[in-house]
Write an enzyme that holds these catalytic residues in place. Sequence first.
Site, short mmCIF file in Angstrom:
data_model
loop_
_atom_site.label_atom_id
_atom_site.label_comp_id
_atom_site.label_asym_id
_atom_site.label_seq_id
_atom_site.Cartn_x
_atom_site.Cartn_y
_atom_site.Cartn_z
N ARG A 144 25.31 35.18 -8.79
CA ARG A 144 25.29 36.64 -8.80
C ARG A 144 23.90 37.17 -8.45
NH1 ARG A 144 26.07 36.40 -15.10
NH2 ARG A 144 23.92 36.36 -15.83
N ASP A 145 23.76 38.46 -8.46
CA ASP A 145 22.46 39.06 -8.10
C ASP A 145 21.49 38.93 -9.26
OD1 ASP A 145 23.84 40.74 -9.76
OD2 ASP A 145 23.30 42.58 -8.71
N GLU A 146 21.09 37.71 -9.55
CA GLU A 146 20.17 37.47 -10.66
C GLU A 146 19.26 36.28 -10.29
OE1 GLU A 146 21.70 38.09 -14.47
OE2 GLU A 146 19.74 37.81 -15.37
N GLU B 55 28.59 30.13 -18.31
CA GLU B 55 27.63 30.94 -19.04
C GLU B 55 28.12 31.25 -20.45
OE1 GLU B 55 27.07 34.78 -17.22
OE2 GLU B 55 25.16 35.09 -18.25
N PRO C 15 0.82 -1.22 0.00
CA PRO C 15 0.00 0.00 0.00
C PRO C 15 0.85 1.27 0.00
CG PRO C 15 -0.23 -1.20 2.08
CD PRO C 15 0.65 -2.02 1.21
N TRP D 270 12.57 32.87 -25.84
CA TRP D 270 12.39 32.90 -24.37
C TRP D 270 10.91 32.65 -24.06
CZ3 TRP D 270 17.00 33.82 -26.05
CH2 TRP D 270 18.09 33.80 -25.18
N ASP E 113 16.72 29.96 -21.18
CA ASP E 113 17.66 28.98 -20.63
C ASP E 113 16.92 27.67 -20.36
OD1 ASP E 113 18.21 31.74 -20.11
OD2 ASP E 113 19.88 31.18 -18.84
N HIS F 283 25.90 28.18 -15.44
CA HIS F 283 24.72 28.44 -16.26
C HIS F 283 24.54 27.18 -17.11
CE1 HIS F 283 23.88 32.76 -15.96
NE2 HIS F 283 23.14 32.72 -17.06
N ASP G 30 18.76 30.87 -13.95
CA ASP G 30 19.89 30.99 -14.87
C ASP G 30 21.19 30.71 -14.18
OD1 ASP G 30 19.54 33.30 -13.34
OD2 ASP G 30 20.45 34.60 -14.84
C1 BGC Z 1 20.73 35.70 -17.92
C2 BGC Z 1 20.44 34.71 -19.00
C3 BGC Z 1 19.24 35.12 -19.72
C4 BGC Z 1 19.57 36.40 -20.37
C5 BGC Z 1 18.52 36.91 -21.26
C6 BGC Z 1 20.99 37.00 -18.56
O1 BGC Z 1 21.25 37.99 -17.66
O2 BGC Z 1 21.75 35.28 -17.09
O3 BGC Z 1 20.80 33.47 -18.82
O4 BGC Z 1 18.69 34.19 -20.56
O5 BGC Z 1 19.95 37.37 -19.42
O6 BGC Z 1 18.90 38.05 -21.83
#
Ligand code: BGC
Length: 907
Positions: free
Chosen positions: A486-488, A767, A108, A555, A495, A788, A482
């Site tokens: 970093r600051d993202e 990346e 089960p 995208w 991606d 990346h 992504d």
């Molecule tokens: C990101 C990417 C993303 C791209 C799009 C970047 O800053 O790291 O991986 O697809 O911007 O322009």
Amino acid sequence: MSDLDFSITDLRCEYLVDPLGIDETTPRLSWRMESERRGARQTAWRITVASRPEALVSGGPDLWDSGRVDDDRSTHVVYAGRPLRSRETCFWCVEVWDENGARRSSAPAFWTMGLLAPTDWQARWVATDPVVFARDPDSIAPSWTQPGTPGLFRKAFALPGESRVRRAVLYATARGLLDLRANGARIGEDLFAPEWTDYHTRIHFRTYDVTALLTPGSNVLAATLGDGWWSGYVGWQETRGRYGSLENSLMLQLEVDLDDGTRVVIGTDRSWECFTGPIVTSDFMMGETYDARRERIGWDRPGLALVDTWARAREVAAPNAALVAQRSEPVRITETITPVSRTEIAPGVFIYDLGQNITGWIRLKMRGLPAGTRLVLRHGERLSPDGTLYTENLRRARSTDVYVARGDPEESWQPHFTFHGFQYLELTGHPGTPPDDAVLGCVIHSATPPAGHFECSHAGVNRLWLNGLWSQRDNFLTVPTDCPQRDERLGWMGDAQVFIRTATCNMDVAAFFTKWMVDVEDAQTPDGLFPDVAPRIDETSNFVGLDDLCGGAGWADAGVIIPWTIWRVYGDTRIIERHWDAMVAWLDYLERTNPDGLRTRDLRNNYGDWLCIPTDTSFRTHSPMKNLLATAYWADDAAKLAQMAQALGRDADAARFRAMFERVREAFRSEFVLPDGRLSVETQTAYLLALAFDLLPEDVRASAAGHLVADIRDLGWHLSTGFIGISHLNPVLTLTGHVDVAYRLLLQETYPSWLYPVSHGATTIWERWNGWTHADGFFNPHMNSFNHYSLGSVGEWLFRHVAGIECDPKNPGFQRFVLKPYIGPGLDFASATYRTAFGTISSHWRKAGDALVWDVRVPANCRAEVWIPAAPDTQPRLDGLEAIDRDDHFVRCHAEAGSYRFETTLP
Ligand code: BGC
């Protein structure tokens, strides 16, 4: 069980094992038939579902008895019993009949229902009373640019001393992040819950079984509430609070069922106590500062006589968003890593190398530190040439954790509400030399189950595959991000779409993408534009920039590619049903805005073939390449919609989108295709898209492929594609008869190539092709991540075409599949295993000169079309199979379940 027998295992509900608190009212069930017997297959099944486990065996299942169904399906079987209600536990099992009529039952399994209606929640949303900041002068009140001290919440309550706890379930949600405790113990292993969604539309709740943590008598339920995506820094923005508020709040509802049949409900409200705690600040990007001297000893256990510094929690307005169950695997620590080296680069400055670029944090173990000792942990992906930590590419992410010691003989600590992308740690502030076991790396990501493994005779290729897997692990953290450092750290759609097929080879990502597609649809604009990042930024917040991020060619199209891929790989039609209207709205938008069939208008963002070589051919210039790329994706979206419409039985839609495909393809041809198969835009990616998306007239396909190969040759057998072209590069070369070129690119070690970073020590996918080069060192740090996954999308080719484990396009899901390896120069063997819902497929080939030995496994209840490489005029040994037909390269057979060895002579 003898090998010839069979068993039924791996029961799943909505892709998950025994999930708690789902809100899908018609959940889909799957199971696996396990057997080594040739030809083993299921001929019938019967599912029973009951509210008590005993009822499955005797007394009759009260929720559902499907009766015997003559059918070989074992995935996505939709529950069709009595309507399910909030809080129900559903025990289930399945009986299966095989091809000989023998019957076996599974053990089960179960799922439980969460709180389905808003009225099920009696608890209130509460937040910290700001008065506590004044009572604790060392705390920090949050501001738009500064994270504040995470709040502690607690509730002491009594359960009747004479009654046993039969079942206790905690439902938990927050605007912010939760770390939950009961009676001194942490509840569950999840991190960063509730996970990231568009909080204005929906917020996750999670469900925990806490039966074992409660006792008769006094109990304490406690929570620490952090910032996370809700109020912390997100993306590259300079201010926090992307959802318009800096105030974190939570709602917890504990429901305790006692032996005597009564239910006690403890919900957050004004009676809860709150205060500041040891986490002085915490933020995903910035890191965490923890002062162990500020720990409120005993706060999460009964018996703490509250000092008057604690305040009453403040009730706050409930969000205007749906509360929904999280439907994917939680974020967890999935592995720990011991550093491979420690170097004291300057007095008191220790650099640790984990040997692997990870996402996660450091767990510290310390002995004999004087109280108040301040350890500073900085994280980075690389070292500078002088051996110091390289952090320039983190941009504004500080990625710094600080631990202030309590002064105990032994202390151990790890952060709570932050994560870092790093291979190297810089530790300072430790008096003398830290103990050898002071530092441990913890790997953190969404705990998607492992699926594939690849190995071959080339060490560099093995590392390349592993780097793709690591970049997937490091970036699949509640959404496909992504990058983790970093600051993202955003859910970039481009991606995700180039990598998704590779992702499915490495891990079971069905539930993960099912969750993310909801974020994608939540982010769609009223005009029908899919976003470029999901979850999307909110226009009402004080952020700039991101709210224009939608409609990007390659995208936004992920809004079609993601559901299509999940359908193809997992046989999931519900994901295409659920997002059907959104996909149609997107194509309506494209059609409306581009009446001539060329996608050249209102493109918003068009990133072109992002980070291709040289980048200036397509980046930030409105070039014909961008129009070609955008139009190619539109055509492919339409083709995919036509296929999905057919799978859903929507014949009129299928015809509509087939016609749309033809029309856009016609426009593409007249705009971009020259009579000799040349394209008016001559880039590798242009040829790849035209070939991959079937946009060329049949009679010029071969010459177009020839032009592509010529371009590669003219670059000294190097690739030049960016994110968009890369996942198509080797598959297209292979399927157009240029297997040798594909292998040559795979094994190329000079820049630009997949193996260039590998030969320079990369442990994840970079990346950029030129993230670091011999000639120029590090690329400009403003956009240079070493983690990346996009360029690692060659992983799918290793599985699909090198090992040869491929979907059957006519039969989505892997119950029917194709085994067809393309053997090229440079590898002596290749071996892959791939775990599907039906069991593990394997393919292992080894060659010696012209001779090839190929071992394969077809799981029970599956069938494969097997293409055995064979030179013309040779007769391969088929291990009992019969040849159906052959061409110059392959002999084709059908294989039932079982293991086979083929011996053959290569063409
Ligand atoms: C990101 C990417 C993303 C791209 C799009 C970047 O800053 O790291 O991986 O697809 O911007 O322009």
